[in-house]
Scaffold this motif. Structure first.
Motif, mmCIF file in Angstrom:
data_model
loop_
_atom_site.group_PDB
_atom_site.id
_atom_site.type_symbol
_atom_site.label_atom_id
_atom_site.label_comp_id
_atom_site.label_asym_id
_atom_site.label_seq_id
_atom_site.Cartn_x
_atom_site.Cartn_y
_atom_site.Cartn_z
ATOM 1 N N GLN A 46 0.800 -1.215 0.000
ATOM 2 C CA GLN A 46 0.000 0.000 0.000
ATOM 3 C C GLN A 46 0.838 1.273 0.000
ATOM 4 O OE1 GLN A 46 -3.767 0.162 1.985
ATOM 5 N NE2 GLN A 46 -3.781 -2.044 2.327
ATOM 6 N N ASP A 47 2.164 1.213 0.269
ATOM 7 C CA ASP A 47 3.000 2.397 0.072
ATOM 8 C C ASP A 47 3.000 2.705 -1.418
ATOM 9 O OD1 ASP A 47 3.709 2.466 2.762
ATOM 10 O OD2 ASP A 47 5.689 1.565 2.444
ATOM 11 N N THR A 48 2.885 3.965 -1.777
ATOM 12 C CA THR A 48 2.829 4.350 -3.182
ATOM 13 C C THR A 48 4.155 4.066 -3.900
ATOM 14 O OG1 THR A 48 1.183 6.047 -2.740
ATOM 15 C CG2 THR A 48 2.440 6.275 -4.783
ATOM 16 N N VAL A 49 4.073 3.301 -5.001
ATOM 17 C CA VAL A 49 5.261 3.024 -5.818
ATOM 18 C C VAL A 49 5.092 3.478 -7.272
ATOM 19 C CG1 VAL A 49 6.169 1.148 -4.392
ATOM 20 C CG2 VAL A 49 4.553 0.622 -6.248
ATOM 21 N N LEU A 50 3.862 3.737 -7.684
ATOM 22 C CA LEU A 50 3.601 4.261 -9.028
ATOM 23 C C LEU A 50 2.525 5.338 -8.932
ATOM 24 C CD1 LEU A 50 3.375 1.233 -11.508
ATOM 25 C CD2 LEU A 50 5.109 3.022 -11.466
ATOM 26 N N ILE A 51 2.739 6.423 -9.676
ATOM 27 C CA ILE A 51 1.743 7.483 -9.780
ATOM 28 C C ILE A 51 1.401 7.633 -11.252
ATOM 29 C CG2 ILE A 51 1.217 9.910 -9.363
ATOM 30 C CD1 ILE A 51 3.397 9.803 -7.135
ATOM 31 N N LEU A 52 0.142 7.396 -11.580
ATOM 32 C CA LEU A 52 -0.344 7.491 -12.961
ATOM 33 C C LEU A 52 -1.147 8.776 -13.090
ATOM 34 C CD1 LEU A 52 -1.685 3.841 -13.388
ATOM 35 C CD2 LEU A 52 0.647 4.670 -13.633
ATOM 36 N N THR A 53 -0.783 9.595 -14.059
ATOM 37 C CA THR A 53 -1.512 10.834 -14.318
ATOM 38 C C THR A 53 -2.331 10.640 -15.577
ATOM 39 O OG1 THR A 53 0.320 12.071 -13.355
ATOM 40 C CG2 THR A 53 -1.287 13.324 -14.632
ATOM 41 N N SER A 54 -3.637 10.895 -15.470
ATOM 42 C CA SER A 54 -4.524 10.716 -16.617
ATOM 43 C C SER A 54 -4.270 11.786 -17.663
ATOM 44 C CB SER A 54 -5.981 10.707 -16.177
ATOM 45 O OG SER A 54 -6.300 11.937 -15.556
ATOM 46 N N LYS A 55 -4.625 11.447 -18.908
ATOM 47 C CA LYS A 55 -4.465 12.407 -20.011
ATOM 48 C C LYS A 55 -5.582 13.420 -19.970
ATOM 49 C CE LYS A 55 -1.836 9.792 -23.337
ATOM 50 N NZ LYS A 55 -1.746 9.243 -24.679
#
Length: 170
Positions: A161-170
């Motif tokens: 649950q620690d953040t390892v990927l951040i996805l930004t939407s288009k």
């Protein structure tokens, strides 16, 4: 008109707010850039961008809410689609398909709905290492092109649950 009273022509000059999806670590361990994975399919980002974890524990967890779209018969990998549309591949170790399911235990099946943090699989890391396999665990965003940015958060010890990927939407 916008909140400043400025007239906008057809919304052309209105900046669209980008939303970010944070994916949790699928396993405890050291988060590393995907390029550190020795397999060129993963390290070369052929399947998509992502992150890898050098696991210290063999319990694999859901990185986000979604659905298991495929649990491989050999239990070494699974794919899931998050509720926000990210198509993920979690691959436990390299070339571990050759183990034919030995040292793996599934807690989910194809079609199951999961919540972030749900236990998906267990892998006996010691037995897998003793069999001669690298246990590094890549998490790939297979539909990378659907996102404006896929940013890995690496260089630290992580727990599920620690953040390892951040996805930004288009």
């Amino acid at each position: 008109m916008n909140e400043k009273g400025e007239r906008l022509m057809f919304g052309l000059f209105h900046k669209k707010e980008q939303k970010a999806l944070e994916l949790g670590a699928p396993v405890s361990g050291q988060a590393v850039p995907l390029q550190e994975v020795s397999d060129p399919t993963f390290g070369g980002e052929i399947l998509g961008k992502g992150v890898a974890v050098r696991p210290t524990d063999g319990r694999i967890y859901a990185p986000a809410d979604g659905e298991i779209t495929l649990l491989f018969d050999t239990l070494h990998a699974l794919s899931m689609t998050t509720d926000t549309g990210a198509e993920l591949l979690l691959h436990i170790g390299l070339d571990t398909v050759a183990l034919k399911g030995a040292h793996f235990k599934a807690h989910v099946k194809t079609g199951d709905k999961v919540r972030k943090g749900d236990l998906l699989l267990e892998a006996d890391l010691k037995a897998i290492r003793e069999a001669g396999y690298d246990v590094i665990t890549p998490m790939i965003v297979c539909n990378t092109d659907h996102f404006a940015e896929v940013k890995a958060v690496t260089g630290a010890e992580v727990t599920p649950q620690d953040t390892v990927l951040i996805l930004t939407s288009k």
